[in-house]
Each structure stands twice: as C-alpha cells, then as structure tokens.
Design a protein around this motif. Structure first.
Motif, PDB file in Angstrom:
ATOM      1  N   LEU B  31      -2.645  -0.203   5.587  1.00 28.34           N
ATOM      2  CA  LEU B  31      -2.185  -0.134   4.342  1.00 28.34           C
ATOM      3  C   LEU B  31      -0.877  -1.155   3.469  1.00 28.34           C
ATOM      4  O   LEU B  31       0.054  -1.476   3.991  1.00 28.34           O
ATOM      5  CB  LEU B  31      -1.252   1.099   4.896  1.00 28.34           C
ATOM      6  N   MET B  32      -1.349  -0.976   2.254  1.00 29.97           N
ATOM      7  CA  MET B  32      -0.347  -2.106   1.462  1.00 29.97           C
ATOM      8  C   MET B  32      -0.158  -1.780   0.639  1.00 29.97           C
ATOM      9  O   MET B  32       0.022  -0.903   0.037  1.00 29.97           O
ATOM     10  CB  MET B  32      -1.382  -3.322   0.739  1.00 29.97           C
ATOM     11  N   GLY B  33       1.488  -2.142   0.199  1.00 33.67           N
ATOM     12  CA  GLY B  33       2.422  -1.786  -1.052  1.00 33.67           C
ATOM     13  C   GLY B  33       3.668  -2.555  -0.829  1.00 33.67           C
ATOM     14  O   GLY B  33       3.801  -3.603  -0.044  1.00 33.67           O
ATOM     15  N   ARG B  34       4.279  -2.893  -1.781  1.00 36.82           N
ATOM     16  CA  ARG B  34       5.791  -2.985  -1.765  1.00 36.82           C
ATOM     17  C   ARG B  34       6.367  -2.925  -0.743  1.00 36.82           C
ATOM     18  O   ARG B  34       6.717  -1.661  -0.308  1.00 36.82           O
ATOM     19  CB  ARG B  34       6.293  -2.944  -3.351  1.00 36.82           C
ATOM     20  N   THR B  35       7.663  -3.364  -0.644  1.00 36.85           N
ATOM     21  CA  THR B  35       8.837  -3.167   0.083  1.00 36.85           C
ATOM     22  C   THR B  35       9.128  -2.116  -0.289  1.00 36.85           C
ATOM     23  O   THR B  35       9.934  -1.477  -1.633  1.00 36.85           O
ATOM     24  CB  THR B  35       9.892  -4.511   0.594  1.00 36.85           C
ATOM     25  N   GLY B  36       9.619  -1.104   0.849  1.00 39.36           N
ATOM     26  CA  GLY B  36      10.737   0.393   0.452  1.00 39.36           C
ATOM     27  C   GLY B  36       9.701   1.113  -0.918  1.00 39.36           C
ATOM     28  O   GLY B  36      10.424   2.670  -1.560  1.00 39.36           O
ATOM     29  N   CYS B  37       8.588   1.123  -0.762  1.00 43.59           N
ATOM     30  CA  CYS B  37       7.338   1.968  -1.502  1.00 43.59           C
ATOM     31  C   CYS B  37       7.569   3.149  -0.620  1.00 43.59           C
ATOM     32  O   CYS B  37       6.908   4.439  -1.044  1.00 43.59           O
ATOM     33  CB  CYS B  37       6.289   1.190  -1.735  1.00 43.59           C
ATOM     34  N   GLY B  38       7.767   3.709   0.558  1.00 42.96           N
ATOM     35  CA  GLY B  38       7.253   4.561   1.457  1.00 42.96           C
ATOM     36  C   GLY B  38       6.257   4.330   2.583  1.00 42.96           C
ATOM     37  O   GLY B  38       5.468   5.200   2.758  1.00 42.96           O
ATOM     38  N   LYS B  39       5.677   3.337   3.093  1.00 45.94           N
ATOM     39  CA  LYS B  39       4.469   2.903   4.064  1.00 45.94           C
ATOM     40  C   LYS B  39       5.075   3.048   4.475  1.00 45.94           C
ATOM     41  O   LYS B  39       4.627   3.868   5.673  1.00 45.94           O
ATOM     42  CB  LYS B  39       4.159   1.439   4.071  1.00 45.94           C
ATOM     43  N   CYS B 200     -10.545  -1.641   5.948  1.00 42.00           N
ATOM     44  CA  CYS B 200     -10.419  -0.235   5.428  1.00 42.00           C
ATOM     45  C   CYS B 200      -9.175  -0.294   4.801  1.00 42.00           C
ATOM     46  O   CYS B 200      -8.308  -0.523   5.352  1.00 42.00           O
ATOM     47  CB  CYS B 200     -10.870   1.074   6.114  1.00 42.00           C
ATOM     48  N   ARG B 201      -9.451  -1.056   3.585  1.00 41.29           N
ATOM     49  CA  ARG B 201      -8.133  -1.985   3.237  1.00 41.29           C
ATOM     50  C   ARG B 201      -7.568  -0.615   2.087  1.00 41.29           C
ATOM     51  O   ARG B 201      -8.711   0.170   0.618  1.00 41.29           O
ATOM     52  CB  ARG B 201      -8.180  -3.520   2.164  1.00 41.29           C
ATOM     53  N   LEU B 202      -5.868  -0.458   2.091  1.00 42.16           N
ATOM     54  CA  LEU B 202      -5.940   0.826   0.935  1.00 42.16           C
ATOM     55  C   LEU B 202      -4.550   0.209   0.388  1.00 42.16           C
ATOM     56  O   LEU B 202      -3.665  -0.622   1.089  1.00 42.16           O
ATOM     57  CB  LEU B 202      -5.542   2.231   2.350  1.00 42.16           C
ATOM     58  N   GLN B 203      -4.632   0.268  -0.537  1.00 47.66           N
ATOM     59  CA  GLN B 203      -2.791  -0.023  -1.774  1.00 47.66           C
ATOM     60  C   GLN B 203      -2.327   0.844  -2.297  1.00 47.66           C
ATOM     61  O   GLN B 203      -2.715   1.969  -2.639  1.00 47.66           O
ATOM     62  CB  GLN B 203      -3.354  -0.557  -2.971  1.00 47.66           C
ATOM     63  N   PHE B 204      -1.303   1.285  -1.280  1.00 44.22           N
ATOM     64  CA  PHE B 204      -0.017   2.141  -2.129  1.00 44.22           C
ATOM     65  C   PHE B 204       0.727   1.626  -3.316  1.00 44.22           C
ATOM     66  O   PHE B 204       1.551   0.619  -3.086  1.00 44.22           O
ATOM     67  CB  PHE B 204       1.040   2.515  -1.119  1.00 44.22           C
ATOM     68  N   ALA B 205       0.860   2.515  -4.761  1.00 44.06           N
ATOM     69  CA  ALA B 205       0.996   1.815  -5.482  1.00 44.06           C
ATOM     70  C   ALA B 205       1.680   3.087  -6.690  1.00 44.06           C
ATOM     71  O   ALA B 205       0.717   4.069  -6.453  1.00 44.06           O
ATOM     72  CB  ALA B 205       0.391   0.552  -6.926  1.00 44.06           C
ATOM     73  N   ASP B 206       3.035   3.522  -7.167  1.00 46.31           N
ATOM     74  CA  ASP B 206       3.125   4.376  -8.288  1.00 46.31           C
ATOM     75  C   ASP B 206       2.943   6.055  -7.316  1.00 46.31           C
ATOM     76  O   ASP B 206       2.349   6.858  -7.892  1.00 46.31           O
ATOM     77  CB  ASP B 206       2.182   4.355  -9.367  1.00 46.31           C
ATOM     78  N   GLY B 207       3.315   6.039  -6.141  1.00 45.77           N
ATOM     79  CA  GLY B 207       3.125   7.501  -5.207  1.00 45.77           C
ATOM     80  C   GLY B 207       1.547   7.665  -5.097  1.00 45.77           C
ATOM     81  O   GLY B 207       1.429   8.642  -4.688  1.00 45.77           O
ATOM     82  N   LYS B 208       0.833   6.352  -5.023  1.00 45.51           N
ATOM     83  CA  LYS B 208      -0.658   7.124  -5.136  1.00 45.51           C
ATOM     84  C   LYS B 208      -1.297   5.952  -4.168  1.00 45.51           C
ATOM     85  O   LYS B 208      -1.357   5.188  -3.716  1.00 45.51           O
ATOM     86  CB  LYS B 208      -1.961   6.912  -5.778  1.00 45.51           C
ATOM     87  N   ILE B 209      -2.503   6.325  -3.344  1.00 48.32           N
ATOM     88  CA  ILE B 209      -2.704   5.518  -2.123  1.00 48.32           C
ATOM     89  C   ILE B 209      -4.779   5.418  -2.673  1.00 48.32           C
ATOM     90  O   ILE B 209      -5.294   6.367  -2.823  1.00 48.32           O
ATOM     91  CB  ILE B 209      -2.839   5.736  -0.348  1.00 48.32           C
TER      92      ILE B 209
END
Lengths: 295, 215
Positions: B31-39, B200-209
């Motif tokens: 699960l990828m995402g920017r720091t502080g996004c809620g991962k 299985c790569r997941l991107q977490f951005a704008d509150g959606k995975i």
C-alpha cells in the motif's frame, strides 16, 4: 581595508559583539547557577564544620590518654547515636520510610500507567487531584488526615492509627506517593507504546503485555520513584507532627527528633541528628543517580 | 485474504471514510501513499490497534472487526522494529510461542528455523542494544512470523535503512513471502519498494485506494 563580508546581504554580522554576548551569557548562567550551588554546599559544609568543631572540643575535654575515639563518643554525633531515644527514632525512620516507599510504588505504578497510556473522561481532573499533595502545605495534609479520621468509616480505626505508628506511615505515604506517581507517569511516557502494541498483536493479554514488556522497561523508573518516595518520607515533618504526634519512643522519627531537640535548646543534638539525615539522603541520592537514570 | 469493506476511521479531526481494500490469499500486497495520508491508520485497524467507526474487516473470510487484536493472528512489524530492550533475540523469537504455552522443544525448533530463515542465528544471544538497523528489522520480522500468522502487516519497515541494507531486506522479504505464503500488507511511501515487492500494488490517494495491478 575592510574584510570581505561572508554573505551578500549588505548587513554584516559583528563577530566581536557575538563573542562578547556569548561570554556574557555563559558567565551569567554560571553566576546564577553557581550561587545556588554555593548555598547548598555552604549549608552542608557549615553542618559538617559545626559537628567536627564540637567533636574536637569534646575530645579536648576528654582525658589525653583516651584520644580521638573518646572525643568522637563524647561529641554530639556519638551522644546522639548512644541515646536510646535517637536510636529508636533512627530505626522507626528506616522502617516507616521503607514501608511508605513500598506503598507509594504499589500505587504509583498503576496510577502512572493509567495516566500515561489511557485517555478517559475526567483524566485532567484526576491529574490535578494527584498533584494536590505536592502543592498543599504539609501541615494542611496532616490536619486533613486528622479530620478525615473523625468520620466513619475511618473513625472506627482512629484509635489504632491516629497518634500511633501507622499514622507515621500514612502521613509519609500521603505526600511521597504523589511524587512517585509523577515519576512513574514520566517513566511510562518515555516507554514506546509500540512495544506494548506489538506484544498484544503477538497474543498477549493487557496484563501479559504489561508484565512481560512494559514493567521490565520501567525498572529504572521504579527505582527512582522508590528512592524519591523514601527520601521524601524521611524529610516529612509537618503532617507527622499533627497526625502522628511527637511522642518520644513512640512516633518519633528523625525529623521529629530534630524538632524536639531544638525545642529543648539542644542544638548539638539537633545538628547531629540532621547529619544522620544528610548522610541517609546522600546515600539515597547516590543510589538514584547510579540506578535511576541511564548514564 | 485481507479484506476491508467500507471502513470509516475517526481519530480526532483526522477522518478516513469508506475505505475498501483487498489482498488475495498468499500474496504480497503493498500500500503506497504520501506521508500522513492514513496508511498506518489502516494497518492498525487491521491489526486491531485502532477502533473503526463502521465497515467490516475480514481475514480469510472470518470477520475480525470486533475481535481482540491478540486473537486475530496478525504478525506486526512496526517502522522502528519496537524490539523489547530487556530480551535477547532468542527471547523475541520465542515470545509469542511462550505466551501460547508451547512446549520448550517446539519453541527451540521454531526459533532455530526462523533464525535460519532470516540469517540471524549468530545474533540469538544478543540484546537489541547492539544490533544494526537491518538486524533489528530481521528480528522484528522473525518475532512477527514466530506464531505462523495468517496475515503479516509491515509498517514501513525499510524506511530507516541505508540503500544496501534495504535491497538485502527486500530480497529477504520476497524469499520469506515465497517460503511461508503468508498474506502480507506492506505499507510504504517508496515506489521502488512497491515495484520490487508488490504482487498486489495499491495506491492510497485522496481518501481512496486504487489497485495498480490487474487481478
């Protein structure tokens, strides 16, 4: 010819004035801190000088053949240690301080853990309540304990506790425990809660995580809390005087001894007992420094 | 498999709404995402360390939403390893089995097996104080795998490592995943790590995975 400025802002920094400012800053720090350190050391040196000069004059009064040992025995410290009332007070102090420190730790570990790890309604109020014994005048704590034991259910136990030895422990505990709770809260605040969370994910119940992971990490803090509570109990006087009284050979601890000796104008004896307390407090301080805080 | 359905998490002013995520059994999910996004918050809700307001969390078709974290059977490796300072490496690997009251022979066998798998046999008598970053993470990984969890959650375990150690750890994670078939969720902000590890790569951005790999 002027030296080139290291930056190009056009407002060069004056190195000489910075050097002067730094020097003034550190000298001020040194003077202010040094004055207080001098006051502390001065008090201890004065006590020691008073004791040794009085011991020396006692030695001079003794037979020349008997030598310095007789002087030591006839000196204030020797007379204090030979006095059965002072010996009783030393033993009572050692026992009650240890008991109140153990009780303080017994309460401080769960209270500190609760305050450090859990957020619940009324937490801030509880935090403030735990500070009350620290900010209240000691005499008021003694008086409040006395009043508390006027009302049921504690009034049924008053005869066994008030003005008896248990009152000494309870009065010491009431104040010392607050310091122990503060120390334990700070200790748990410094322990990474992640370790506990990992332990829980590994299958631990809360009690198991606390016992296997948190408590071993809190060992040094517990030692500090214990010694702090012990030293605090040793110096307790106000609440003791009101709640336990100052009866010789009964509820007399070292701080009470100093007070009683001063009351009858026996300054030599009061200073001698004070020196015993200074030595005990120093030992506790060294123990805390060795065990309490990592190097 | 790991499955999160319409999960809402509120932590003070921070809110995650209607989060959905799915990682098939035995796969290594990143699960990828920017720091502080809620991962990390999502990871903690799977482990059971964070309460969720609504939605369901399922592990292998078992609803674990209201289950105690201790009973979920999720191995957890936090960012800094969070090793127990008073225990030796051997104690770390034996801890979960000791809590489960396994026999000393089984514990010994499992400790040796894990130490062998992770290349930490020579460290068994050491305490965490003298271990390097890579060694600490190997021990943390061994501790999390010790009770043969169905699911493994890794919270940026490689972020504090130097480039060389990081690539060694990547290889190790790949080989562990291959050998144990444990379903893994690895949280990272590093796209290279995700590319290297993620089946299985997941991107977490704008509150959606969003799933970046084809099913």
């Amino acid at each position: 010819m002027s030296r080139p400025s290291p930056d190009e802002s056009g407002y060069p920094v004056n190195a000489a004035s910075i050097r002067l400012s730094n020097a003034v800053f550190f000298i001020s720090l040194g003077i202010l801190a040094g004055a207080y350190v001098l006051l502390i050391v001065g008090m201890l040196v004065a006590d020691t000088y008073y004791m040794t000069s009085h011991t020396a004059s006692a030695a001079a009064d003794a037979d020349a053949d008997a030598g310095w040992y007789a002087g030591l025995v006839r000196g204030p410290l020797g007379r204090a240690l030979a006095d059965s009332k002072i010996r009783y007070s030393i033993w009572l102090s050692l026992i009650t301080c240890t008991l109140s420190a153990v009780l303080s730790l017994l309460v401080a570990v769960p209270a500190g853990y609760l305050m450090s790890r859990h957020r619940f309604p009324g937490r801030r109020l509880l935090d403030a309540v735990l500070d009350v014994p620290i900010v209240l005048p000691p005499l008021v704590i003694g008086l409040s304990l006395l009043i508390l034991f006027q009302y049921p259910p504690l009034s049924y136990l008053a005869r066994q506790i008030v003005y008896q030895i248990p009152a000494v422990v309870l009065a010491q505990f009431s104040v010392a425990c607050a310091f122990a709770v503060r120390t334990m809260k700070a200790t748990f605040d410094h322990i990474d809660p992640r370790c506990e969370q990992v332990a829980i994910s590994l299958g631990c119940s809360r009690v198991q995580a606390f016992g296997w992971v948190v408590l071993p990490e809190a060992g040094r803090g517990m030692m500090t809390a214990f010694t702090l509570a012990w030293a605090r109990s040793l110096g307790e006087f106000g609440p003791l005087l009101i709640f336990a009284g100052a009866t010789r050979m009964k509820t007399e601890v070292l701080s009470t001894s100093v007070f009683l000796e001063m009351n009858v104008g026996n300054i030599d004896m009061a200073v001698a007992v004070s020196m015993i307390m200074v030595v005990a407090a120093m030992l506790v301080l060294i123990l805390t420094r060795l065990c309490g805080t990592p190097a | 498999m790991i499955s999160i359905e319409n999960v809402c998490i509120h932590a003070g002013k921070f809110r995650l709404e209607n989060i959905c995520l799915s990682i098939p059994s035995g796969q290594f999910g990143v699960l990828m995402g920017r720091t502080g996004c809620g991962k990390t918050t999502i990871l903690e809700s799977i482990i059971g360390l964070r309460r969720i307001q609504s939605g369901r969390i399922r592990l292998f078709d078992q609803d674990v939403t209201d289950m105690n974290p201790a009973a979920r059977g999720v191995g957890y490796v936090p960012q800094d390893g969070a090793l127990f300072s008073g225990m030796t490496v051997r104690d770390h690997l034996a801890f979960a089995l000791m809590i489960r009251r396994a026999g000393s022979r089984q514990i010994q066998q499992r400790v040796d097996e894990l130490a062998d798998l992770l290349g930490i046999s020579h460290l068994l008598k050491r305490t965490p104080a003298g271990l390097s970053g890579g060694e600490r993470q190997r021990v943390a990984l061994g501790r999390a795998l010790s009770f043969r969890p169905r699911v493994l959650c890794l919270d940026e375990p490689l972020s504090a490592l130097d480039a060389e150690t990081r690539s060694q750890m990547c290889e190790l994670l790949k080989s562990v995943s291959r050998k144990t078939h444990v379903t893994t969720l690895h949280v990272t902000h590093n796209p290279e790590e995700a590319e290297l590890l993620g089946e299985c790569r997941l991107q977490f951005a704008d509150g959606k995975i969003e799933c970046l790999t084809k099913a």
